[in-house]
Motif scaffolding. Sequence first.
Motif, PDB file in Angstrom:
ATOM      1  N   VAL A  73     -21.993 -48.941  -1.608  1.00  8.83           N
ATOM      2  CA  VAL A  73     -21.076 -49.666  -2.485  1.00  8.83           C
ATOM      3  C   VAL A  73     -21.452 -49.366  -3.921  1.00  8.83           C
ATOM      4  N   ARG A  74     -20.456 -49.408  -4.783  1.00  7.62           N
ATOM      5  CA  ARG A  74     -20.696 -49.119  -6.195  1.00  7.62           C
ATOM      6  C   ARG A  74     -19.730 -49.910  -7.055  1.00  7.62           C
ATOM      7  N   HIS A  75     -20.122 -50.067  -8.306  1.00  5.24           N
ATOM      8  CA  HIS A  75     -19.263 -50.758  -9.261  1.00  5.24           C
ATOM      9  C   HIS A  75     -18.059 -49.879  -9.581  1.00  5.24           C
ATOM     10  N   GLY A  76     -16.881 -50.477  -9.613  1.00  7.30           N
ATOM     11  CA  GLY A  76     -15.688 -49.699  -9.907  1.00  7.30           C
ATOM     12  C   GLY A  76     -14.499 -50.575 -10.212  1.00  7.30           C
ATOM     13  N   ASP A  77     -13.612 -50.056 -11.025  1.00  4.41           N
ATOM     14  CA  ASP A  77     -12.391 -50.735 -11.434  1.00  4.41           C
ATOM     15  C   ASP A  77     -11.276 -50.344 -10.468  1.00  4.41           C
ATOM     16  N   ILE A  78     -10.707 -51.311  -9.782  1.00  5.13           N
ATOM     17  CA  ILE A  78      -9.667 -51.027  -8.784  1.00  5.13           C
ATOM     18  C   ILE A  78      -8.436 -50.400  -9.427  1.00  5.13           C
ATOM     19  N   ASN A 137      -8.704 -48.149 -11.894  1.00  7.02           N
ATOM     20  CA  ASN A 137      -9.086 -46.841 -12.428  1.00  7.02           C
ATOM     21  C   ASN A 137     -10.325 -46.360 -11.677  1.00  7.02           C
ATOM     22  N   LEU A 138     -10.127 -45.854 -10.477  1.00 10.45           N
ATOM     23  CA  LEU A 138     -11.233 -45.493  -9.596  1.00 10.45           C
ATOM     24  C   LEU A 138     -11.843 -44.147  -9.979  1.00 10.45           C
ATOM     25  N   ALA A 139     -13.151 -44.084  -9.927  1.00 13.35           N
ATOM     26  CA  ALA A 139     -13.866 -42.856 -10.274  1.00 13.35           C
ATOM     27  C   ALA A 139     -13.937 -41.933  -9.063  1.00 13.35           C
ATOM     28  N   LEU A 140     -12.778 -41.540  -8.570  1.00 16.71           N
ATOM     29  CA  LEU A 140     -12.671 -40.612  -7.447  1.00 16.71           C
ATOM     30  C   LEU A 140     -11.561 -39.613  -7.736  1.00 16.71           C
ATOM     31  N   PRO A 141     -11.675 -38.394  -7.209  1.00 17.56           N
ATOM     32  CA  PRO A 141     -10.611 -37.409  -7.408  1.00 17.56           C
ATOM     33  C   PRO A 141      -9.342 -37.794  -6.651  1.00 17.56           C
ATOM     34  N   ASP A 142      -8.246 -37.156  -7.003  1.00 14.08           N
ATOM     35  CA  ASP A 142      -6.985 -37.344  -6.285  1.00 14.08           C
ATOM     36  C   ASP A 142      -7.132 -36.890  -4.835  1.00 14.08           C
ATOM     37  N   ILE A 150      -2.184 -50.711  -6.063  1.00 13.73           N
ATOM     38  CA  ILE A 150      -1.643 -49.930  -4.952  1.00 13.73           C
ATOM     39  C   ILE A 150      -1.407 -48.489  -5.377  1.00 13.73           C
ATOM     40  N   ARG A 151      -0.847 -48.298  -6.561  1.00 20.11           N
ATOM     41  CA  ARG A 151      -0.603 -46.928  -7.039  1.00 20.11           C
ATOM     42  C   ARG A 151      -1.922 -46.161  -7.173  1.00 20.11           C
ATOM     43  N   GLU A 152      -2.968 -46.838  -7.645  1.00 23.65           N
ATOM     44  CA  GLU A 152      -4.257 -46.166  -7.791  1.00 23.65           C
ATOM     45  C   GLU A 152      -4.846 -45.825  -6.428  1.00 23.65           C
ATOM     46  N   ALA A 153      -4.661 -46.718  -5.448  1.00 24.81           N
ATOM     47  CA  ALA A 153      -5.134 -46.426  -4.095  1.00 24.81           C
ATOM     48  C   ALA A 153      -4.405 -45.215  -3.520  1.00 24.81           C
ATOM     49  N   VAL A 154      -3.106 -45.144  -3.745  1.00 23.81           N
ATOM     50  CA  VAL A 154      -2.324 -44.013  -3.244  1.00 23.81           C
ATOM     51  C   VAL A 154      -2.751 -42.719  -3.926  1.00 23.81           C
ATOM     52  N   ARG A 206     -20.845 -34.582  -3.459  1.00 23.65           N
ATOM     53  CA  ARG A 206     -20.582 -34.718  -4.883  1.00 23.65           C
ATOM     54  C   ARG A 206     -19.947 -36.061  -5.188  1.00 23.65           C
ATOM     55  N   ILE A 207     -19.038 -36.518  -4.303  1.00 24.66           N
ATOM     56  CA  ILE A 207     -18.391 -37.807  -4.486  1.00 24.66           C
ATOM     57  C   ILE A 207     -19.425 -38.920  -4.463  1.00 24.66           C
TER      58      ILE A 207
END
Length: 337
Positions: A206-211, A213-218, A240-244, A334-335
Amino acid sequence: MSGTLDTNELVTALKAAAESTRLRILVLLAASELNVKDLTQILGQSQPRVSRHLKLLAEAGLIERFREGSWVYFHVSDRSEGGRLVRRLLTTVDARDPVLRRDGERADALKRDRESVAQTYFKEHAADWDRIRALYVSDAAVEAAIASALAGPAFKLFVDLGTGTGRMLEMLADRYERGLGFDVNQSMLAYARSNLDRSGLARAEVRHGDIYNLALPDGVADGIVVHQVLHYLSEPAHAIREAVRILAPGGRLLIVDFAPHDVESLRDEHAHERLGFEAEHVSQWLTEAGLNGIDIRTLAPEKSDGRQQLTVTLWLAHKPASVTSAPQPHSLERIGS
């Protein structure tokens, strides 16, 4: 309104928008869903005056309203030609306008205050969050439905948004090769890490993150769950849009949340921003975000033990497989770095 606006509809829509306060309201409602109380605080105007402006905008087909308990929220319509006209008009508005900038700053401050209330609540209740949630819904029934919805081959990367105690990562440990949980609250993350360590679950972190603006690639996650999170958010459609965005073609997104209810005490006592969601409302957000094959399941409340419990809805949606080009592969190492 559908297709195009006739002359009378167009004149009515333009007249409705052609007033300074109403234009400010449209700018705000194009960015987020707000209620009358929110708008009076942001605009610094009386509730009756704001209500009159909202009534005129709604009658012109530019905005929509929806009720959540005793509160009514408004947003620029996504389904009418009037709403689409508003969004085209707003592209010509100068975002540097000092009045609009001040409105935006006040709106952002209002959202931060709400999120702060929720985070304070989580911090105070991190250790007993699972117990509190059980007061409102049968965890056993919900978790069985979640396991059923996400059955199938193991996910290469499974993401739990708003992971809380890390329960989803624990429960679904046999469904993924690598699991990532995100939460904005450090107290909840500390508790989740303790749970995962105790379970010996090395495949998950688990890590700190903004739902938002997620620090993951598309397109990197082939499985995502958002479990009892949306009702705490000021902008659930944005989440939801960020999750998609991070969902891979052919991937699955599962949302679990309350159906509409009128338990107003949950706002003050448990920091709920929304009193549940209509099934069609969430389905529309999922569709607009580009997902299809939406399957909806409702779990009715249990009344046999005398506790007040709320109906829970599950939305399972799929991201269409890419037929033109495949996303570039991402290294899970890397992720996870």
